[in-house]
Design an enzyme around this catalytic site. Structure first.
Site, mmCIF file in Angstrom:
data_model
loop_
_atom_site.group_PDB
_atom_site.id
_atom_site.type_symbol
_atom_site.label_atom_id
_atom_site.label_comp_id
_atom_site.label_asym_id
_atom_site.label_seq_id
_atom_site.Cartn_x
_atom_site.Cartn_y
_atom_site.Cartn_z
ATOM 1 N N GLU A 82 22.736 -16.429 1.536
ATOM 2 C CA GLU A 82 23.974 -15.742 1.173
ATOM 3 C C GLU A 82 25.102 -16.204 2.100
ATOM 4 O OE1 GLU A 82 24.339 -11.525 2.222
ATOM 5 O OE2 GLU A 82 22.207 -11.555 2.725
ATOM 6 N N CYS A 114 19.874 -10.380 0.876
ATOM 7 C CA CYS A 114 18.707 -10.746 1.691
ATOM 8 C C CYS A 114 17.439 -10.924 0.856
ATOM 9 C CB CYS A 114 18.469 -9.681 2.763
ATOM 10 S SG CYS A 114 19.935 -9.364 3.746
ATOM 11 N N HIS A 236 11.703 -6.827 5.250
ATOM 12 C CA HIS A 236 13.021 -7.344 5.617
ATOM 13 C C HIS A 236 13.533 -6.474 6.772
ATOM 14 C CE1 HIS A 236 17.153 -8.373 5.693
ATOM 15 N NE2 HIS A 236 17.562 -7.228 5.173
HETATM 16 N N1 COA Z 1 19.364 5.675 23.209
HETATM 17 C C1 COA Z 1 18.446 5.552 22.217
HETATM 18 N N2 COA Z 1 18.758 5.590 20.879
HETATM 19 C C2 COA Z 1 20.053 5.745 20.566
HETATM 20 C C3 COA Z 1 21.059 5.884 21.551
HETATM 21 C C4 COA Z 1 20.663 5.839 22.927
HETATM 22 N N3 COA Z 1 21.565 5.949 23.909
HETATM 23 N N4 COA Z 1 22.238 6.020 20.916
HETATM 24 C C5 COA Z 1 21.991 5.995 19.602
HETATM 25 N N5 COA Z 1 20.673 5.823 19.377
HETATM 26 C C6 COA Z 1 19.977 5.675 18.100
HETATM 27 C C7 COA Z 1 20.485 6.614 17.000
HETATM 28 O O1 COA Z 1 19.884 7.899 17.072
HETATM 29 C C8 COA Z 1 20.076 5.833 15.763
HETATM 30 O O2 COA Z 1 18.693 6.002 15.516
HETATM 31 P P1 COA Z 1 18.200 6.731 14.157
HETATM 32 O O3 COA Z 1 18.858 6.014 13.017
HETATM 33 O O4 COA Z 1 16.727 6.514 14.188
HETATM 34 O O5 COA Z 1 18.656 8.140 14.278
HETATM 35 C C9 COA Z 1 20.253 4.380 16.193
HETATM 36 O O6 COA Z 1 20.253 4.371 17.609
HETATM 37 C C10 COA Z 1 21.535 3.750 15.716
HETATM 38 O O7 COA Z 1 22.595 4.593 16.118
HETATM 39 P P2 COA Z 1 23.787 4.926 15.108
HETATM 40 O O8 COA Z 1 24.751 5.809 15.793
HETATM 41 O O9 COA Z 1 23.233 5.386 13.803
HETATM 42 O O10 COA Z 1 24.378 3.460 14.979
HETATM 43 P P3 COA Z 1 25.681 2.991 14.280
HETATM 44 O O11 COA Z 1 26.202 3.977 13.303
HETATM 45 O O12 COA Z 1 26.597 2.540 15.356
HETATM 46 O O13 COA Z 1 25.202 1.703 13.434
HETATM 47 C C11 COA Z 1 23.923 0.642 11.672
HETATM 48 C C12 COA Z 1 23.879 1.426 12.984
HETATM 49 C C13 COA Z 1 22.551 0.081 11.341
HETATM 50 C C14 COA Z 1 24.397 1.560 10.541
HETATM 51 C C15 COA Z 1 24.927 -0.548 11.848
HETATM 52 O O14 COA Z 1 24.486 -1.393 12.867
HETATM 53 C C16 COA Z 1 25.141 -1.341 10.580
HETATM 54 O O15 COA Z 1 25.934 -0.958 9.707
HETATM 55 N N6 COA Z 1 24.450 -2.530 10.439
HETATM 56 C C17 COA Z 1 24.592 -3.409 9.303
HETATM 57 C C18 COA Z 1 23.937 -2.878 8.059
HETATM 58 C C19 COA Z 1 22.455 -2.854 8.111
HETATM 59 O O16 COA Z 1 21.846 -3.469 8.938
HETATM 60 N N7 COA Z 1 21.871 -2.115 7.146
HETATM 61 C C20 COA Z 1 20.427 -1.959 7.039
HETATM 62 C C21 COA Z 1 19.906 -1.935 5.640
HETATM 63 S S1 COA Z 1 20.104 -3.489 4.790
#
Ligand code: COA
Length: 396
Positions: A82, A114, A236
């Site tokens: 992609e 993906c 994935h």
């Molecule tokens: N210590 C340990 N864990 C921590 C933490 C800390 N200090 N701070 C946050 N976390 C955990 C959160 O609880 C969360 O875990 P959970 O989902 O099991 O509850 C995780 O870390 C991620 O934190 P979050 O605040 O949800 O992250 P974010 O909103 O900043 O972004 C994604 C996370 C994945 C949404 C973001 O990276 C993203 O959009 N990625 C691209 C899209 C993607 O990968 N999608 C997946 C499906 S294809």
């Protein structure tokens, strides 16, 4: 009538010259590194050098396969990505040229976020079933790139896998039942005018989990195995904890136990490489398979599942049986070297590489020689991409 054994005969991976440790990113952002290490399950992400792209990674992944098996029987190259480098020409053409493959060959590029490497694998299997003397080279190569400063920044990465699909494979015999699910949604996409994806991260996590269960139900309706039969699951992995989230959801949906030990047995060995490489979109589930084969030696004759999800969205669940003796044919040392020998960079260098200034007017532009891989993008000139061998060896 017994089914002919068709599947993955050889599997090789390649990645980039650089890596950004997520501790470095956390320091720059003022974030607790545990959010990335524990919360996402990621340690680092691969960062392409100025002269690396999906073509150089795919060619580097494929080279050791051609060196080991020759190319005489390869009549098809399927390139899943992609991160296309051209709206018209298939990236596989550049790889075909760099590897000096026979001209009696069909080459095409496949796209669906993906997911597309799994479609490629299915199409390859069908071609080999039709004529078992032929082999198909399946390439999956992607660069996961989001805008800096967004929540998705920590889930970038880059890598390629090359797979040789043949009759009587040495690694994995693919089984006929598979489960599929599609739904037109907007959880992640990249309009033609953007170099970075647009993503609704929360929505994509929910959509991934739902699609996994739906594809699983379809797999079962088509005669697939019971969940308890599988020795491991290769998901994935946009970040490795996503595999844990999706598998927990799947186990709970079927009423199976989903304790920490159950999840680790099913997933941990398949997460080692993704944890270090970051997201690699189409390649990710097959990096999980490489990681599984390299880190477990108890899989002879045992079923494993491949769970593929591509936003937008399509999911597919494949099952396969690991071929006895597979450990004699894996590429553990080369795979480990490709990952361990990446050069760590600081945030400033990553920033430069993330947003390169490249001409779009056809003028001549030479790329600096940086990659330690066997192929490089040497120049852009007259709107053409000029790739060259570097003289350095690929993994063996
Ligand atoms: N210590 C340990 N864990 C921590 C933490 C800390 N200090 N701070 C946050 N976390 C955990 C959160 O609880 C969360 O875990 P959970 O989902 O099991 O509850 C995780 O870390 C991620 O934190 P979050 O605040 O949800 O992250 P974010 O909103 O900043 O972004 C994604 C996370 C994945 C949404 C973001 O990276 C993203 O959009 N990625 C691209 C899209 C993607 O990968 N999608 C997946 C499906 S294809």
């Amino acid at each position: 009538m017994t089914e002919p054994a068709i599947g993955i005969h050889d599997l090789s991976l390649a990645t980039t010259h650089y890596r950004l440790d997520l501790a470095t990113l956390a320091h720059h952002l003022g974030t607790d590194p545990a959010k990335f290490h524990t919360g996402l399950g990621q340690d680092a992400m691969s960062v392409p050098a100025a002269d690396e792209d999906i073509v150089t990674m795919a060619a580097a992944a494929a080279r050791p396969i051609i060196d080991r098996h020759g190319a005489d029987r390869i009549r098809t190259i399927l390139f899943a990505t992609e991160t296309g480098v051209d709206q018209s020409k298939a990236a596989g053409l550049y790889v075909h040229g760099l590897l000096g493959l026979p001209s009696a060959c069909r080459i095409v590029e496949l796209k669906q976020a993906c997911y597309s490497a799994t479609a490629a694998l299915q199409f390859a299997t069908a071609l080999v079933a039709r004529d078992p003397t032929q082999q198909v080279l399946v390439l999956a190569s992607d660069i996961a790139k989001y805008e800096r400063g967004t929540a998705a920044e920590a889930t970038q990465g880059a890598a390629a896998v090359a797979m040789l699909v043949t009759a009587d494979p040495r690694l994995l015999r693919l089984e006929v039942p598979s489960g599929v699910f599609s739904a037109d949604i907007s959880d992640f996409w990249r309009p033609n005018y953007r170099s970075e994806a647009v993503v609704d991260g929360r929505a994509s996590i929910t959509a991934y989990q739902k699609a996994t269960v739906e594809a699983w139900n379809d797999y079962r309706r088509h005669g697939g195995r019971d969940l308890s039969e599988f020795a491991a699951f290769c998901y994935h992995q946009p970040f490795t904890n996503m595999a844990y989230k999706a598998h927990r959801h799947l186990l709970e949906s079927t009423g199976a136990a989903a304790g920490a030990a159950d999840l680790d047995t099913a997933l941990a060995a398949a997460a080692v490489y993704n944890r270090a490489l970051g997201n690699s979109y189409s390649a990710s589930a097959y990096l999980a398979l490489a990681s599984l084969l390299d880190h477990r030696d108890d899989l002879d004759q045992r079923p494993v599942a491949i769970i593929s999800y591509g936003s937008g969205s399509v999911a597919e669940i494949l099952s396969g049986v690991i071929v006895p003796g597979y450990r004699n044919h894996v590429r553990t040392a080369a795979n480990t070297n490709a990952i361990d020998l990446r050069e760590p960079i600081g945030y400033a260098r990553y920033e430069e590489l993330h947003d390169p200034e490249l001409p779009d007017d056809g003028s001549h532009h030479e790329l600096p020689a940086e990659t330690s891989g066997p192929y490089r993008l040497a120049a852009l000139t007259g709107h053409k991409r000029i790739y060259q061998p570097t003289g350095r060896p690929a993994g063996t």
